[in-house]
Design a protein around this motif. Sequence first.
Motif, PDB file in Angstrom:
ATOM      1  N   ARG A 152       0.945  -1.090  -0.266  1.00  0.00           N
ATOM      2  CA  ARG A 152      -0.192  -0.197   0.113  1.00  0.00           C
ATOM      3  C   ARG A 152       0.921   1.473   0.463  1.00  0.00           C
ATOM      4  O   ARG A 152       1.859   0.907   0.292  1.00  0.00           O
ATOM      5  CB  ARG A 152      -0.828   0.250   1.164  1.00  0.00           C
ATOM      6  N   PRO A 153       0.766   2.330  -0.588  1.00  0.00           N
ATOM      7  CA  PRO A 153       0.705   4.065  -0.781  1.00  0.00           C
ATOM      8  C   PRO A 153       1.466   4.159   1.071  1.00  0.00           C
ATOM      9  O   PRO A 153       0.829   3.814   1.696  1.00  0.00           O
ATOM     10  CB  PRO A 153       0.183   4.881  -1.825  1.00  0.00           C
ATOM     11  N   ASP A 170       2.013   6.757   3.893  1.00  0.00           N
ATOM     12  CA  ASP A 170       1.234   7.930   4.064  1.00  0.00           C
ATOM     13  C   ASP A 170       2.341   7.981   6.195  1.00  0.00           C
ATOM     14  O   ASP A 170       1.352   7.785   6.705  1.00  0.00           O
ATOM     15  CB  ASP A 170       0.210   7.761   4.256  1.00  0.00           C
ATOM     16  N   TRP A 217       8.146  10.564   5.750  1.00  0.00           N
ATOM     17  CA  TRP A 217       8.559  10.076   4.550  1.00  0.00           C
ATOM     18  C   TRP A 217       8.791  11.876   3.453  1.00  0.00           C
ATOM     19  O   TRP A 217       6.905  11.548   3.720  1.00  0.00           O
ATOM     20  CB  TRP A 217       7.791   8.997   3.576  1.00  0.00           C
ATOM     21  N   LYS A 237       8.529  11.259  -2.893  1.00  0.00           N
ATOM     22  CA  LYS A 237       7.473  10.735  -4.268  1.00  0.00           C
ATOM     23  C   LYS A 237       7.158   9.108  -3.484  1.00  0.00           C
ATOM     24  O   LYS A 237       7.425   8.480  -2.651  1.00  0.00           O
ATOM     25  CB  LYS A 237       8.064  10.142  -5.128  1.00  0.00           C
ATOM     26  N   GLU A 238       5.660   8.994  -4.464  1.00  0.00           N
ATOM     27  CA  GLU A 238       4.936   7.541  -3.364  1.00  0.00           C
ATOM     28  C   GLU A 238       5.756   6.634  -3.722  1.00  0.00           C
ATOM     29  O   GLU A 238       6.588   5.495  -4.384  1.00  0.00           O
ATOM     30  CB  GLU A 238       3.557   7.251  -4.805  1.00  0.00           C
ATOM     31  N   VAL A 239       6.056   5.690  -2.224  1.00  0.00           N
ATOM     32  CA  VAL A 239       6.580   4.611  -2.024  1.00  0.00           C
ATOM     33  C   VAL A 239       6.189   3.210  -1.050  1.00  0.00           C
ATOM     34  O   VAL A 239       4.345   3.999  -0.804  1.00  0.00           O
ATOM     35  CB  VAL A 239       7.603   4.515  -1.351  1.00  0.00           C
ATOM     36  N   SER A 240       5.980   2.133  -1.559  1.00  0.00           N
ATOM     37  CA  SER A 240       5.438   0.974  -0.525  1.00  0.00           C
ATOM     38  C   SER A 240       5.989   0.161   0.143  1.00  0.00           C
ATOM     39  O   SER A 240       7.566  -0.245  -0.567  1.00  0.00           O
ATOM     40  CB  SER A 240       4.451   0.183  -1.155  1.00  0.00           C
ATOM     41  N   HIS A 269      10.087   2.089  -4.979  1.00  0.00           N
ATOM     42  CA  HIS A 269       9.440   3.492  -5.525  1.00  0.00           C
ATOM     43  C   HIS A 269       8.605   3.718  -6.380  1.00  0.00           C
ATOM     44  O   HIS A 269       8.411   2.287  -7.223  1.00  0.00           O
ATOM     45  CB  HIS A 269      10.593   3.734  -5.636  1.00  0.00           C
ATOM     46  N   CYS A 270       8.017   4.790  -6.485  1.00  0.00           N
ATOM     47  CA  CYS A 270       7.175   4.917  -8.362  1.00  0.00           C
ATOM     48  C   CYS A 270       7.542   4.707  -9.110  1.00  0.00           C
ATOM     49  O   CYS A 270       6.756   3.613 -10.137  1.00  0.00           O
ATOM     50  CB  CYS A 270       6.300   5.946  -7.548  1.00  0.00           C
TER      51      CYS A 270
END
Length: 97
Positions: free
Chosen positions: A40-41, A43, A47, A50-53, A67-68
């Motif tokens: 899941r991204p 939150d 951080w 950019k978007e990471v999981s 990483h995205c």
Amino acid sequence: MRKDAEAVERAFVNFWKRTYPINSDRKLTLAFLIRAGDWRPLDASWWRGKEVSIIGADIYGNFLLRHCDGSVRYWDHQRQTDEIIASSVVEFCERIE
């Protein structure tokens, strides 16, 4: 994403292999991996990128992040930095020893 999921599943089968070489003199000991279907991204207030999981962690609680851009990064909590340790999840999983 399918190749990522298949690579992680192969890593689960061989999870007795828990060491990841970052370079010739530095290795991580993995504590856990997260199956691709459960990514899941992230939150989190710390951080800023950019978007990471989160896809796993080492025994010190530092995170492995997808990483995205597709790369796998190592988040060091103490240093508050991330570094690219693999260009893809597939590469990351293939290098686990």
